[in-house]
Design a protein around this motif. Structure first.
Motif, mmCIF file in Angstrom:
data_model
loop_
_atom_site.group_PDB
_atom_site.id
_atom_site.type_symbol
_atom_site.label_atom_id
_atom_site.label_comp_id
_atom_site.label_asym_id
_atom_site.label_seq_id
_atom_site.Cartn_x
_atom_site.Cartn_y
_atom_site.Cartn_z
ATOM 1 N N GLY A 481 0.780 -1.232 0.000
ATOM 2 C CA GLY A 481 0.000 0.000 0.000
ATOM 3 C C GLY A 481 0.808 1.277 0.000
ATOM 4 N N PHE A 482 2.139 1.164 -0.213
ATOM 5 C CA PHE A 482 2.978 2.361 -0.223
ATOM 6 C C PHE A 482 3.220 2.824 -1.656
ATOM 7 C CE2 PHE A 482 4.022 0.270 3.741
ATOM 8 C CZ PHE A 482 4.062 1.313 4.639
ATOM 9 N N GLU A 483 3.157 4.137 -1.826
ATOM 10 C CA GLU A 483 3.477 4.726 -3.122
ATOM 11 C C GLU A 483 4.864 5.352 -3.023
ATOM 12 O OE1 GLU A 483 1.998 8.435 -5.939
ATOM 13 O OE2 GLU A 483 0.546 7.447 -4.617
ATOM 14 N N VAL A 484 5.810 4.827 -3.777
ATOM 15 C CA VAL A 484 7.196 5.295 -3.741
ATOM 16 C C VAL A 484 7.497 6.041 -5.033
ATOM 17 C CG1 VAL A 484 9.624 4.605 -3.600
ATOM 18 C CG2 VAL A 484 7.895 3.361 -2.277
ATOM 19 N N LYS A 485 8.053 7.263 -4.904
ATOM 20 C CA LYS A 485 8.396 8.058 -6.076
ATOM 21 C C LYS A 485 9.874 8.404 -6.051
ATOM 22 C CE LYS A 485 4.022 10.431 -7.122
ATOM 23 N NZ LYS A 485 3.381 11.779 -7.255
ATOM 24 N N ASP A 486 10.544 8.188 -7.180
ATOM 25 C CA ASP A 486 11.931 8.608 -7.345
ATOM 26 C C ASP A 486 11.931 9.974 -8.031
ATOM 27 O OD1 ASP A 486 13.410 6.253 -6.372
ATOM 28 O OD2 ASP A 486 12.423 5.236 -8.039
ATOM 29 N N THR A 487 12.396 11.005 -7.329
ATOM 30 C CA THR A 487 12.456 12.346 -7.892
ATOM 31 C C THR A 487 13.905 12.806 -7.962
ATOM 32 O OG1 THR A 487 12.350 13.563 -5.800
ATOM 33 C CG2 THR A 487 10.263 12.799 -6.718
ATOM 34 N N LYS A 488 14.127 13.944 -8.611
ATOM 35 C CA LYS A 488 15.493 14.449 -8.728
ATOM 36 C C LYS A 488 16.059 14.879 -7.377
ATOM 37 C CE LYS A 488 14.121 19.199 -9.846
ATOM 38 N NZ LYS A 488 14.237 20.298 -10.831
ATOM 39 N N ASP A 489 15.155 15.098 -6.404
ATOM 40 C CA ASP A 489 15.597 15.492 -5.060
ATOM 41 C C ASP A 489 15.694 14.314 -4.102
ATOM 42 O OD1 ASP A 489 15.621 18.301 -5.676
ATOM 43 O OD2 ASP A 489 13.434 18.213 -5.641
ATOM 44 N N GLY A 490 15.404 13.114 -4.581
ATOM 45 C CA GLY A 490 15.463 11.942 -3.732
ATOM 46 C C GLY A 490 14.195 11.112 -3.825
ATOM 47 N N VAL A 491 14.009 10.213 -2.873
ATOM 48 C CA VAL A 491 12.867 9.307 -2.867
ATOM 49 C C VAL A 491 11.816 9.804 -1.881
ATOM 50 C CG1 VAL A 491 12.115 6.930 -2.491
ATOM 51 C CG2 VAL A 491 14.385 7.370 -3.403
ATOM 52 N N THR A 492 10.548 9.826 -2.301
ATOM 53 C CA THR A 492 9.432 10.167 -1.415
ATOM 54 C C THR A 492 8.482 8.996 -1.328
ATOM 55 O OG1 THR A 492 8.046 11.100 -3.157
ATOM 56 C CG2 THR A 492 9.609 12.590 -2.068
ATOM 57 N N TRP A 493 7.739 8.916 -0.259
ATOM 58 C CA TRP A 493 6.782 7.829 -0.117
ATOM 59 C C TRP A 493 5.561 8.314 0.672
ATOM 60 C CZ3 TRP A 493 5.214 6.292 4.732
ATOM 61 C CH2 TRP A 493 6.034 6.672 5.803
#
Length: 497
Positions: A481-493
């Protein structure tokens, strides 16, 4: 202090600017629970509605004395005049002292209201603690010729009152309509007419709760307590009297008559009433098998519920409708409210992830600089909480753009956005109790550390070009159930419910 707040006065049936009798002091009396059973939805809506009024008036700078009574005597089984007192009946059936019953359910009521984020009132008087004041009220009404004694009981003489004043001004009913609608009841022979209501009832031998009086050993009528206690703690005239729409008649109508008959003038300037609630389109009642207590909502232990709902979901749902509108509870509606609360909560959390820029883009600046005033305008228009929430959701859309680097914001505007979001979400709408907030904060911090640790393992796998392990961790988090995003500033969840 010039007020911009406009509220709907049930007495005049129109919106009026709120102008306290003795600004900056404000007196507010709200009818509280009859403590003979577990707190339910019918208790939640007025408590949240007038907690909102309490919070907002204090925010505007008023010194508010908020009085909410506890009815622990005088509320009878069949109506306000006849039958057996509900608390006494439960005490008899369970072989307990009436005050044991009253204290047990008062404690449960307090726990439920605390969970819903309702601030405690300034004063919470009990009917049983104010028997003398109620007897004094009855005697004053007798002395002024608007009541009569009959077989040890005292009744309010509606016809005598109606000749000098007008009975029915709050509900809009005429005296003839009230007479026609009154049921024939046992003991009606004691009354001049069947619409007269009890100020003092002579206790039958089996009646547990009884006090000596000039007329008989007995107990006060249900309507007396609020008139007597409101006058004691707020004076002969005060600003706001509130409660549910079901109390307009007969309870509040009788209160108006008692105050006028005893003092010669009205006691209340503004009458405010929250509307009713239904469950799946039906009136709540045990006969419909849809009577749901607040504890059942919090635990999910009722056949009409598919899951448990946090107290803040209940509060959010109630605030999602205007206090004068009807509210229909259903499992589906609560699920929608849960998602709405989650969206707002995520937006507040995402405020901490926004990067500051040298300047705002035009659209962001427009949203931020208008948000506070738009929320105030909504609150000042008869406490329009649905519009406040709509404004906050609009701000959440801007927050999402800022987090995704699709918009820019300067430091001053970010501070203004944070301050406004927190002010209206927490301080005014009350969507987080302090105790629950502290507990949740500790859980969230521990929870976040675990997730961050897992993401660190994923980052190491990526650094080692172990793409299989990296993808496996990402997929496992997504499945959980976690949404993980790789962005240019790092990883968010974030956790999607």
């Amino acid at each position: 202090m010039e007020s911009k707040l406009v509220i709907y006065n049930t007495l005049t049936r129109q919106k009026e600017r709120f102008e306290p009798l003795h600004a900056p002091n404000v007196g507010m009396y709200v009818c509280g629970p009859t403590v003979y059973g577990d707190p339910h939805l019918g208790h939640a809506r007025p408590a949240i509605t007038f907690d909102l009024v309490f919070r907002y008036l204090k925010h505007l700078g008023y010194k508010v004395r908020y009085v909410r009574n506890i009815t622990d005597v005088g509320h009878l089984e069949h109506d306000a005049d006849e039958g057996e007192d509900k608390i006494a009946k439960k005490a008899r059936l369970e072989q307990l002292e009436p005050m044991e019953i009253a204290q047990y359910y008062t404690n449960r009521y307090h726990a439920a209201m605390d969970a819903l984020g309702c601030l405690r009132p300034s004063i919470e008087p009990h009917a049983t603690g104010h028997i003398i004041e109620q007897q004094q009220l009855v005697q004053q009404i007798l002395d002024h010729g608007f009541a009569y004694e009959s077989n040890g009981s005292v009744y309010f003489d509606i016809e005598a009152y109606n000749k000098q004043y007008k009975y029915g001004i709050l509900s809009g009913r005429s005296l003839e309509n009230i007479k026609d609608a009154s049921r024939e009841l046992d003991g009606v022979g004691e009354k001049h007419n069947q619409a007269d209501f009890a100020l003092w009832k002579k206790a039958q031998p089996e009646h547990i709760m009884r006090w000596p009086s000039p007329w008989s050993d007995g107990f006060p009528g249900w309507h007396c307590e609020c008139t007597a206690m409101g006058r004691k703690y707020l004076g002969e005239e005060f600003d706001i009297h509130g409660g549910g729409m079901d109390l307009v008649f007969p309870h509040h109508e009788c209160e108006i008559a008692q105050a006028q008959a005893s003092m010669g003038h009205p006691a209340v300037k503004y009458w405010m009433h929250n509307n009713m609630l239904t469950i799946n389109g039906q009136k709540m009642g045990k006969s419909y098998n849809n009577f749901i207590t607040l504890e059942q909502f919090f635990t999910g232990k009722h056949e009409l519920l598919t899951k448990a709902y946090a107290p803040m979901v209940i509060r959010f749902f109630i605030l999602s409708a205007h206090y004068r509108g009807t509210v229909d509870f259903s499992d589906e509606a609560l699920q929608a409210a849960e998602k709405g609360l989650e969206k707002l909560t995520n937006g507040l959390a995402d405020l901490e992830r926004i990067q500051v820029s040298d300047k705002c883009d035009v659209e962001t600046e427009k949203v931020v600089k208008s948000l506070r005033q738009k929320c105030y305008d909504a609150m000042n228009d008869d406490l329009a909480t649905p519009q406040v929430l709509s404004n906050l959701f609009e701000a959440c859309t801007t927050i999402n753009k800022l987090v995704d680097h699709k918009a820019t914001i300067c430091a001053d505007c970010l501070k203004e956005l944070k301050d406004t979001m927190h002010l209206f979400t927490f301080d005014i709408l009350g969507l987080q109790s302090q105790a629950a907030g502290a507990d949740n904060k500790g859980r969230e911090e521990a929870f976040g550390k675990v997730v961050d640790m897992v993401l660190e393992l994923r980052a190491k796998a990526k650094a080692n070009k172990d793409w299989a392990t990296s993808d496996q961790i990402r997929d496992a988090l997504a499945q959980a159930g976690f949404e993980v995003k790789d962005t240019k500033d790092g990883v968010t969840w974030k956790l999607n419910k």
